[in-house]
Design a protein around this motif. Structure first.
Motif, PDB file in Angstrom:
ATOM      1  N   PHE A  25      37.750  11.716  11.025  1.00  0.00           N
ATOM      2  CA  PHE A  25      37.694  12.782  10.040  1.00  0.00           C
ATOM      3  C   PHE A  25      38.355  12.360   8.730  1.00  0.00           C
ATOM      4  CE2 PHE A  25      37.080  15.026  14.014  1.00  0.00           C
ATOM      5  CZ  PHE A  25      36.010  15.856  13.687  1.00  0.00           C
ATOM      6  N   GLU A  26      37.786  12.861   7.662  1.00  0.00           N
ATOM      7  CA  GLU A  26      38.287  12.607   6.304  1.00  0.00           C
ATOM      8  C   GLU A  26      38.551  13.951   5.625  1.00  0.00           C
ATOM      9  OE1 GLU A  26      36.548  10.988   1.992  1.00  0.00           O
ATOM     10  OE2 GLU A  26      35.403  10.676   3.831  1.00  0.00           O
ATOM     11  N   PHE A  72      33.157  14.650   9.046  1.00  0.00           N
ATOM     12  CA  PHE A  72      33.062  13.593  10.046  1.00  0.00           C
ATOM     13  C   PHE A  72      32.742  12.292   9.326  1.00  0.00           C
ATOM     14  CE2 PHE A  72      30.549  10.837  12.771  1.00  0.00           C
ATOM     15  CZ  PHE A  72      31.334  10.773  13.911  1.00  0.00           C
ATOM     16  N   LYS A  73      33.387  11.205   9.755  1.00  0.00           N
ATOM     17  CA  LYS A  73      33.125   9.916   9.113  1.00  0.00           C
ATOM     18  C   LYS A  73      33.144   8.808  10.162  1.00  0.00           C
ATOM     19  CE  LYS A  73      37.775   8.264   8.048  1.00  0.00           C
ATOM     20  NZ  LYS A  73      38.647   7.647   7.043  1.00  0.00           N
ATOM     21  N   GLU A  74      32.582   7.693   9.793  1.00  0.00           N
ATOM     22  CA  GLU A  74      32.620   6.481  10.613  1.00  0.00           C
ATOM     23  C   GLU A  74      32.481   5.304   9.667  1.00  0.00           C
ATOM     24  OE1 GLU A  74      32.994   4.206  14.028  1.00  0.00           O
ATOM     25  OE2 GLU A  74      33.159   6.386  13.868  1.00  0.00           O
ATOM     26  N   GLU A  75      33.257   4.266   9.927  1.00  0.00           N
ATOM     27  CA  GLU A  75      33.211   3.088   9.065  1.00  0.00           C
ATOM     28  C   GLU A  75      31.819   2.453   9.110  1.00  0.00           C
ATOM     29  OE1 GLU A  75      35.639   2.294   7.079  1.00  0.00           O
ATOM     30  OE2 GLU A  75      36.938   3.873   7.895  1.00  0.00           O
ATOM     31  N   ASN A  76      31.485   1.782   8.009  1.00  0.00           N
ATOM     32  CA  ASN A  76      30.236   1.008   7.903  1.00  0.00           C
ATOM     33  C   ASN A  76      28.978   1.873   7.788  1.00  0.00           C
ATOM     34  OD1 ASN A  76      31.760  -1.422   8.210  1.00  0.00           O
ATOM     35  ND2 ASN A  76      31.718  -1.117  10.444  1.00  0.00           N
ATOM     36  N   ILE A 120      32.621  19.027  16.702  1.00  0.00           N
ATOM     37  CA  ILE A 120      32.109  18.303  15.537  1.00  0.00           C
ATOM     38  C   ILE A 120      32.102  16.800  15.818  1.00  0.00           C
ATOM     39  CG2 ILE A 120      32.601  17.691  13.135  1.00  0.00           C
ATOM     40  CD1 ILE A 120      33.641  20.573  12.774  1.00  0.00           C
ATOM     41  N   LYS A 121      33.166  16.319  16.419  1.00  0.00           N
ATOM     42  CA  LYS A 121      33.233  14.883  16.729  1.00  0.00           C
ATOM     43  C   LYS A 121      32.117  14.489  17.692  1.00  0.00           C
ATOM     44  CE  LYS A 121      36.284  11.228  18.390  1.00  0.00           C
ATOM     45  NZ  LYS A 121      37.653  10.862  18.818  1.00  0.00           N
TER      46      LYS A 121
END
Length: 481
Positions: A392-393, A407-411, A468-469
């Motif tokens: 999360f950001e 919700f976030k994820e790298e790349n 959400i995740k």
């Protein structure tokens, strides 16, 4: 003429029968929502399908099913999993004040069409003025919503600060209002309704936390002056709608005094923090303002729609509108609080003052201290849970009960993350268990929650995070394949 139909419509017995049925339904609704027993905050339906339902119901529906269907097919603000728009879960007692207002139907344009509510409104607005910190000569009014109240305040500012008679003669020079770029859209709307145009809305840049960057006030002001625009007012947000960020009212106040500007505070959402012992510091400087707007239907547990517009000097409320309707309004020597039609856009309005008065009377101002403090504290807890999770950001650290995150994820690109968060929100909407909204900040889509319900707990919020995740990770799997 046959009067039987009207006898039926106005039958006390018919009214009692119908009202007792509805009250049982409302009681069950309150029990099921506040306890969380109801599984959903809303039963989502596509707009056209909902329209078709009500077209059909008008012809084919059973009369006794009307209220149950309305209750079922609306968003349940009393449910602890309602974390959506900035409307309150109204205190049930205000159902009764709305009930009485609708039946008595005193329009309040002039005193004799609203004796009790006219006096009650003055008591209420005087109490709020004192809490703001206005010392003497203050006054105010209640009106139908923050948009109308902010427009009225800016008209008052123009009347007070511009010497020529714009009301009757129109504009001779371009005028402008200073406001943060993150302020509620109603300030833009008000300025354009007033004929200021886009150039008359002097947007002051926001800081990283989305509050007004007061370090560039002078630069923004001078740029407007160079462009030939006469600034007559500056607006401080308390807070901004998208993120709940409070502007630095004290610094804005000093700037307004230095430049001879009207200082208005749009506290529609967060002005109620004047009642919070813990968070009233967010409004430092509000007592020096010329006018303030506070919505009762946001952080003060009242139904839509009721807004207080407060003035440091009550004469500004009484002089804003110069239009006359001689059959209604007469020149009198008494204090003009008795004729509210002179001070508002509305000639007729509801007896909305009763919502404020009954809460003051039954529960005292302490209820607002406890409610605002609880909800703002809950937002800080929510932030803690979100920041502990790498998926999360945060848009910014919350200053009020509004929390923006995603919700976030790298790349993954910003466009991909924007779509993922949109999809998550839509899935939640269609499931109906939780209700939240979204906003766009710096080209990023954020999920936006307003913690408006006094029964929402950390347990509910942690469940929301988990859902959400889970949905976000499912979206990532879909993209991969």
């Amino acid at each position: 003429m046959n009067d039987e139909l009207f006898k039926k419509i106005y039958s006390p017995e018919e009214f009692e029968k119908n009202s007792l049925i509805l009250l049982k339904q409302i009681k069950a609704h309150i029990q099921n929502t506040t306890s969380g027993k109801a599984l959903k905050t809303l039963h989502w339906n596509e707009p056209e399908k909902e329209l078709d339902f009500w077209k059909s119901f008008l012809e084919n529906g059973e009369n006794e099913d009307f209220f149950p269907e309305v209750i079922k097919r609306t968003t349940h603000t009393h449910h602890p999993k309602y974390v959506g728009h900035q409307v309150s879960a109204p205190a049930p007692i205000t159902l009764l004040t709305a009930f009485a207002s609708a039946l008595l139907n005193n329009g309040m344009a002039v005193y004799e069409m609203g004796m009790a509510p006219s006096a009650i409104e003055k008591v209420v607005t005087d109490e709020i003025c004192k809490k703001i910190g206005y010392e003497s000569g203050f006054g105010g009014l209640l009106t139908s919503g923050g948009t109308l109240a902010n427009l009225t305040a800016l008209l008052s500012a123009r009347k007070a600060k511009i010497s020529n008679d714009i009301w009757n003669e129109g504009y001779s020079d371009p005028l402008g209002v200073m406001v943060c770029e993150q302020a509620h859209y109603c300030i833009d709307r008000a300025a354009k309704i007033m004929g200021l145009g886009e150039k008359g809305i002097i947007k002051v840049p926001a800081q990283d936390n989305f509050s007004m960057d007061t370090s560039v006030l002078e630069e923004s002001y001078q740029n407007a002056i160079t462009a030939g625009i006469k600034i007559f007012a500056i607006v401080g947000s308390a807070p901004s709608t998208a993120t709940g960020a409070y502007d630095d009212l004290m610094t804005i106040s000093k700037f307004a005094k230095e430049k001879g500007l009207w200082f208005h505070v749009d506290g529609a959402h967060g002005g109620a923090a004047i009642y919070s012992n813990k968070y009233e510091h967010l409004l430092n400087g509000i007592s020096t303002s010329d006018s303030v707007v506070i919505d009762g239907h946001k952080m003060m547990l009242m139904p839509t729609i009721t807004t207080a517009l407060l003035f440091k000097n009550k004469i500004h409320a009484e002089l804003t509108f110069s239009q006359r309707a001689d059959y209604l309004l007469n020149d009198i020597e008494e204090d003009d609080w008795i004729n509210s039609g002179k001070k508002t856009f509305e000639c007729t309005k509801t007896m909305m003052c009763m919502h404020w008065y009954i809460l003051f009377k039954l529960y005292g101002q302490e209820v607002f201290n406890q409610f605002v403090t609880r909800q703002y504290d809950l937002a800080k807890d929510f932030e803690k849970y979100l920041t502990e999770n790498a998926n999360f950001e945060m848009a910014t650290s919350p200053m009020s009960n509004i929390v923006c995150f995603r919700f976030k994820e790298e790349n993954y690109s910003n466009n991909q993350l924007n779509q993922i968060n949109k999809n998550i929100r839509q899935e939640l909407l269609e499931e109906g268990e939780f209700y939240l909204v979204q906003t766009k900040l710096n080209e990023k889509i954020f999920l936006r929650t307003s913690l408006m319900n006094p029964f929402t707990t950390s347990e509910h919020l942690n469940l929301l995070i988990a859902k959400i995740k889970k949905k976000g990770l499912e979206q990532l799997e879909f993209i991969k394949h």
